[in-house]
Design an enzyme around this catalytic site. Sequence first.
Site, PDB file in Angstrom:
ATOM      1  CG  ASN A 156       5.330  -1.703  -7.124  1.00 34.92           C
ATOM      2  OD1 ASN A 156       6.060  -2.038  -6.336  1.00 34.92           O
ATOM      3  ND2 ASN A 156       5.129  -2.273  -8.120  1.00 34.92           N
TER       4      ASN A 156
ATOM      5  CG  HIS B  90       4.105  -5.288 -11.379  1.00 35.18           C
ATOM      6  ND1 HIS B  90       5.144  -5.041 -12.352  1.00 35.18           N
ATOM      7  CD2 HIS B  90       3.658  -3.962 -10.994  1.00 35.18           C
ATOM      8  CE1 HIS B  90       5.184  -3.434 -12.466  1.00 35.18           C
ATOM      9  NE2 HIS B  90       4.144  -2.985 -11.781  1.00 35.18           N
TER      10      HIS B  90
ATOM     11  CD  GLU C  42       8.518  -3.447 -13.071  1.00 37.10           C
ATOM     12  OE1 GLU C  42       8.436  -3.597 -11.863  1.00 37.10           O
ATOM     13  OE2 GLU C  42       8.068  -2.465 -13.675  1.00 37.10           O
TER      14      GLU C  42
ATOM     15  CD  GLU D 236       0.305  -1.632 -12.699  1.00 36.97           C
ATOM     16  OE1 GLU D 236       0.699  -0.346 -11.862  1.00 36.97           O
ATOM     17  OE2 GLU D 236       1.032  -2.416 -12.503  1.00 36.97           O
TER      18      GLU D 236
ATOM     19  N   GLY E  18       6.471   3.067 -16.045  1.00 34.41           N
ATOM     20  CA  GLY E  18       7.773   3.729 -16.126  1.00 34.41           C
ATOM     21  C   GLY E  18       8.368   4.656 -17.302  1.00 34.41           C
TER      22      GLY E  18
ATOM     23  CB  SER F 141       3.281   7.487 -16.348  1.00 31.24           C
ATOM     24  OG  SER F 141       4.676   6.594 -16.906  1.00 31.24           O
TER      25      SER F 141
END
Length: 266
Positions: free
Chosen positions: A9, A95, A97, A182, A188, A228
């Site tokens: 991604n 996702h 975000e 996730e 991140g 990560s």
Amino acid sequence: MREKIIAGNWKMNGTLAEARALVTELLAKLPTAEGVETVVAPPATALATVAELIKGSKIALAAQDMFWKEKGAYTGQISPAFLTEIGVKYVIIGHSEPRGRFGVAEPDFTPTVLAYFGASDEVVNRKAHAALKAGLIPIICVGETLAEREANTTDAVVSSQVTAALAGITAEQAAGLVFAYEPVWAIGTGKVCAGDEADRVCGVVRAAVGKLYGAEVAEKVRVQYGGSVKADNAKELLSMKNIDGALVGGASLKAADFVGIVTGAK
Ligand code: PEP
């Protein structure tokens, strides 16, 4: 035996020149990994360019998001048909975000700014239906925040996100889905979830599918881990029984790193 799926991604990274360079390097260096499907998810503006470059190759194409309506007065949105006509196979849905749940603090995202990112479980479900109707395979992301983990609600949060995403989806459709577990706190941040815990929660995702559709369907869905993932931790994560692949952010932006992860999945 479920085929492993490693998806990169790229998020909001990749001008056309950068996308061309990265894909060209991937095409040259990716191993022919039997039993491993490799996917890239460039930004929407680079999808058509990347589609041309990967035609006939072993790399499949994903979009990072889409809207659920077919067409109309929805300024700025991307319809499922826009994706299928250029050869997109997968679409990332829900996702963290776009859900407005960030692993890395965004101090300038005030509550009113944050509302811009607020994709709800219902929106995720609508997008899943629209994707399936168009012939796209959704990669449905779920995962808990650090506060939810610390409150011991990880399993409840994850199960409820899976259940909500699947409302009205048939067993036949569900069997072909990909989920990505996730943990938001690992995205991140460099903080990877321990392999056995990632495996356990991927099992929670599978159990939530099983509760709705039975064991046979649950055994068919693929569950990725994301957060990560790097070349040096991929092998351990990908050897776990419930982890069928990885959704990779930062480490998908350098060909050598992404190739290392795909190699670890072999
Ligand atoms: C992601 O955002 O899907 C992700 C897993 O990012 P990273 O690998 O950078 O943690």
